[in-house]
Design a protein around this motif. Structure first.
Motif, PDB file in Angstrom:
ATOM      1  N   PRO A  90       0.809  -1.223   0.000  1.00 18.05           N
ATOM      2  CA  PRO A  90       0.000   0.000   0.000  1.00 18.05           C
ATOM      3  C   PRO A  90       0.844   1.275   0.000  1.00 18.05           C
ATOM      4  O   PRO A  90       1.943   1.285   0.550  1.00 18.05           O
ATOM      5  CB  PRO A  90      -0.800  -0.102   1.301  1.00 18.05           C
ATOM      6  N   VAL A  91       0.327   2.331  -0.636  1.00 19.39           N
ATOM      7  CA  VAL A  91       0.973   3.649  -0.556  1.00 19.39           C
ATOM      8  C   VAL A  91       0.363   4.332   0.651  1.00 19.39           C
ATOM      9  O   VAL A  91      -0.800   4.728   0.625  1.00 19.39           O
ATOM     10  CB  VAL A  91       0.688   4.469  -1.843  1.00 19.39           C
ATOM     11  N   LYS A 112       6.421 -10.288  17.291  1.00 21.07           N
ATOM     12  CA  LYS A 112       7.843 -10.639  17.280  1.00 21.07           C
ATOM     13  C   LYS A 112       8.641  -9.876  16.236  1.00 21.07           C
ATOM     14  O   LYS A 112       9.865  -9.935  16.237  1.00 21.07           O
ATOM     15  CB  LYS A 112       7.996 -12.141  17.006  1.00 21.07           C
ATOM     16  N   VAL A 113       7.964  -9.180  15.328  1.00 23.88           N
ATOM     17  CA  VAL A 113       8.674  -8.463  14.256  1.00 23.88           C
ATOM     18  C   VAL A 113       9.660  -7.467  14.861  1.00 23.88           C
ATOM     19  O   VAL A 113      10.804  -7.385  14.457  1.00 23.88           O
ATOM     20  CB  VAL A 113       7.675  -7.768  13.303  1.00 23.88           C
ATOM     21  N   SER A 114       9.213  -6.709  15.849  1.00 24.43           N
ATOM     22  CA  SER A 114      10.124  -5.770  16.518  1.00 24.43           C
ATOM     23  C   SER A 114       9.491  -5.303  17.826  1.00 24.43           C
ATOM     24  O   SER A 114       8.311  -4.957  17.856  1.00 24.43           O
ATOM     25  CB  SER A 114      10.378  -4.557  15.621  1.00 24.43           C
ATOM     26  N   PRO A 115      10.295  -5.254  18.910  1.00 24.59           N
ATOM     27  CA  PRO A 115       9.721  -4.759  20.173  1.00 24.59           C
ATOM     28  C   PRO A 115       9.340  -3.282  20.078  1.00 24.59           C
ATOM     29  O   PRO A 115       8.566  -2.783  20.900  1.00 24.59           O
ATOM     30  CB  PRO A 115      10.853  -4.963  21.191  1.00 24.59           C
ATOM     31  N   LYS A 122       7.195  -5.915   8.723  1.00 25.42           N
ATOM     32  CA  LYS A 122       8.651  -5.671   8.712  1.00 25.42           C
ATOM     33  C   LYS A 122       8.975  -4.446   7.871  1.00 25.42           C
ATOM     34  O   LYS A 122       9.793  -3.612   8.248  1.00 25.42           O
ATOM     35  CB  LYS A 122       9.393  -6.890   8.134  1.00 25.42           C
ATOM     36  N   GLU A 123       8.294  -4.353   6.735  1.00 27.96           N
ATOM     37  CA  GLU A 123       8.525  -3.211   5.849  1.00 27.96           C
ATOM     38  C   GLU A 123       8.157  -1.907   6.572  1.00 27.96           C
ATOM     39  O   GLU A 123       8.860  -0.902   6.450  1.00 27.96           O
ATOM     40  CB  GLU A 123       7.647  -3.402   4.603  1.00 27.96           C
ATOM     41  N   MET A 124       7.075  -1.957   7.337  1.00 24.57           N
ATOM     42  CA  MET A 124       6.679  -0.757   8.086  1.00 24.57           C
ATOM     43  C   MET A 124       7.767  -0.359   9.077  1.00 24.57           C
ATOM     44  O   MET A 124       8.116   0.814   9.195  1.00 24.57           O
ATOM     45  CB  MET A 124       5.350  -0.991   8.821  1.00 24.57           C
ATOM     46  N   VAL A 125       8.306  -1.352   9.789  1.00 22.73           N
ATOM     47  CA  VAL A 125       9.373  -1.050  10.754  1.00 22.73           C
ATOM     48  C   VAL A 125      10.566  -0.442  10.027  1.00 22.73           C
ATOM     49  O   VAL A 125      11.124   0.580  10.455  1.00 22.73           O
ATOM     50  CB  VAL A 125       9.786  -2.328  11.529  1.00 22.73           C
ATOM     51  N   ILE A 134      -2.761  -2.711   8.578  1.00 28.38           N
ATOM     52  CA  ILE A 134      -2.612  -3.846   7.657  1.00 28.38           C
ATOM     53  C   ILE A 134      -3.930  -4.621   7.691  1.00 28.38           C
ATOM     54  O   ILE A 134      -4.369  -5.068   8.762  1.00 28.38           O
ATOM     55  CB  ILE A 134      -1.460  -4.797   8.059  1.00 28.38           C
ATOM     56  N   SER A 135      -4.567  -4.770   6.535  1.00 24.19           N
ATOM     57  CA  SER A 135      -5.777  -5.595   6.483  1.00 24.19           C
ATOM     58  C   SER A 135      -5.345  -7.048   6.476  1.00 24.19           C
ATOM     59  O   SER A 135      -4.578  -7.459   5.619  1.00 24.19           O
ATOM     60  CB  SER A 135      -6.568  -5.321   5.205  1.00 24.19           C
TER      61      SER A 135
END
Ligand code: SAH
Ligand code: SF4
Ligand code: F3S
Length: 488
Positions: A168-169, A269-272, A215-218, A180-181
């Motif tokens: 998504p943009v 778990k992706v990131s704290p 992950k991409e968001m982080v 995130i849907s």
């Protein structure tokens, strides 16, 4: 950005979420420009970001200025009659733009497009495109049909589409929080609700692509994600070939099946440093294993939106919600057992078909027991084609509906104030989201429990986690002082 969701403190049934396209996207000489406005729920905001991705890939560019747009899209909501009226009024305003810009293309996306289909073209002459929620990949073709002098309609619902491969943009985001849907559609049949008709069958998106997107968001600096679905607790997905594409709703949890508890854990778990929220939980499906996962991860926010709709078992039965008052209260007890300080919010409908004064009182008494931190309150609006429209008469007079809604809102205001006052003096961790609209000297954040908190500006910025001490409050906002920055 605008606050997403519904106002809780006003007697308004429908609130527009108007997400305006940021024109930071690289401009390409000669590229046609599109402008999108989103109405209704968070799912529409998230879908508009998919639409932007589809259009950008086809060479179009976004703009936040409707006057310079070649294409205007309204991503619409049908949940109550007023939601549809708002869009029709907006179309009237757009009419004048079409007078000065003859080539302007107007598209209706989302739930109203799906509900009214080609009828929309007859009713609203200036509309050129009608695109249902599962057809956004087809928008470039629809636009070229319109360029060729035709009108374009695609309202096919899909059993598979989850837009899993589309990044998504995130134009409507502040760069800190995003959606995130995780699933689309709804297989419940709540008697009042139009969503199963406008969004189609429930389907879950692959867990792999959800985790990859988080992950991409982080990587892009985001600090909070909200996982979206009409009924997140029935999320089911499997990479196992034998199970792929099957209806996993009845499938027992196994290593092969990712249920919502498992998905929540994978995303946590992706990131704290990534806060995780989700919406909406359904009382009939919310399991203890979800609560247990929530209690184990500090970065899963201790906040649950658990719409009750009514406190009366007989109304709940007519609503076809498939739980009763005691079941709902049992779920509230479970939340408080796992997370004593968990914030809880709800949706309530006043004046559903046949609602007696006693049944209404049961909603108020339910509120007294739970003491919701927030509540999204509406009066019943009959939707054509729903079970309630077929089975029951919309027999509660408008004044009664409004009076009951006012009583519910007043009660909620008392509870919200009480819940906020209870945390005065405590320290909370807030994620800073934006500069206050009313004063440049203040910055607005959100606590773990999803409460808006305002602190004076200082040596910290949007996207920071800060520890604050709550000093005072209203029903809707906490005022706090800065204690220290937190590294998560
Ligand atoms: N999937 C979510 C709700 C999505 S719609 C859930 O199951 O809880 C958001 C809210 O709008 C609903 O919870 C309900 O309170 C309200 N709503 C839906 N249809 C309505 C109608 N016909 N009239 C009034 N309110 C309605
Ligand atoms: Fe509508 Fe019920 Fe589905 Fe929610 S769970 S979207 S209220 S049918
Ligand atoms: Fe409205 Fe459709 Fe959402 S009807 S509330 S935009 S799913």
């Amino acid at each position: 950005m605008e606050n997403i969701g519904y106002h809780t403190d006003l007697l308004e049934e429908d609130i527009i979420v108007s997400s305006k396209m940021d024109d930071t996207l690289e401009s390409v000489a000669g590229a046609k420009k599109y402008y999108i406005e989103s109405y209704g729920c968070q799912m529409n905001v998230s879908d508009s970001e998919i639409v932007a991705a589809v259009l950008n890939k086809s060479g179009y560019r976004g703009t936040s200025d409707e006057c310079e747009a070649d294409l205007i899209f309204l991503n619409t909501c049908s949940i109550r009659d007023k939601a549809e009226q708002t869009v029709r009024n907006r179309l009237q305003q757009i009419k004048s733009l079409k007078k000065t810009n003859k080539g302007l293309v107007v598209g209706i996306l989302g739930c109203m497009a799906e509900r009214l289909k080609s009828k929309l073209l007859e009713e609203e002459q200036l509309v050129d495109i009608v695109a249902g929620p599962d057809t956004y990949r087809d928008l470039p073709r629809m636009i070229s049909d319109v360029d060729g002098g035709q009108k374009a309609v695609n309202v096919l619902l899909s059993r598979e589409e989850t837009y899993a491969d589309i990044s998504p943009v995130r134009y409507s985001s502040n760069g800190v929080t995003g959606f995130i849907s995780i699933m689309r559609g709804c297989d419940n049949m709540c008697a009042f609700c139009v969503v199963p008709f406008t969004r189609g069958r429930e389907r879950s998106r692959s867990a792999d692509t959800i985790v990859a997107e988080a992950k991409e968001m982080v990587d892009n600096g985001f600090k909070e994600v909200t996982l979206l679905g009409q009924n997140v607790d029935s999320y089911r997905w499997s990479a196992n070939e034998k199970l792929l594409g099957k209806n996993l709703v009845e499938a027992k949890y196994s290593d092969d099946v990712v249920n919502f508890a498992k998905l929540l854990e994978l995303v946590a778990k992706v990131s704290p440093s990534l806060r995780v929220r989700f919406s909406t939980s359904h009382p009939k499906d919310m399991t203890d294993d979800v609560l247990e996962v929530m209690s184990r991860y500090d970065n899963i926010c201790k906040y649950i939106h658990l719409p009750v709709q009514s406190g009366s078992s007989s109304v709940l039965e007519r609503m076809n919600r498939t739980y009763d008052r005691s079941w709902y209260l049992n779920r509230i007890d479970a939340i408080r057992k796992y997370m004593p300080n968990c914030a809880i919010s709800s949706d309530v409908i006043a004046g559903f078909c046949g609602e007696t004064e006693d049944e209404h009182q049961e909603t108020l008494s339910m509120m007294d027991i739970v003491k919701y931190d927030m509540n999204y309150m509406f009066f019943y609006s009959e939707r054509p084609g729903t079970l309630a429209a077929k089975r029951y008469t919309d027999d509660i007079p408008e004044e009664t509906k409004k009076r009951r809604l006012t009583e519910i809102v007043n009660r909620q205001n008392e509870h919200a104030l009480e819940r906020n006052q209870a945390i005065i003096g405590t320290r909370q961790i807030a994620l800073l989201e934006y500069t206050a609209r009313r004063s440049n000297e203040q910055i607005v954040g959100r606590t773990d429990g999803n409460k808006k908190v305002i602190i004076p500006k200082g040596d910290y910025q949007i996207g920071d986690y800060v520890e604050v001490e709550i000093e005072s409050c209203t029903q809707v906002t906490l005022m706090a002082k800065f204690i220290k920055k937190i590294d998560l």
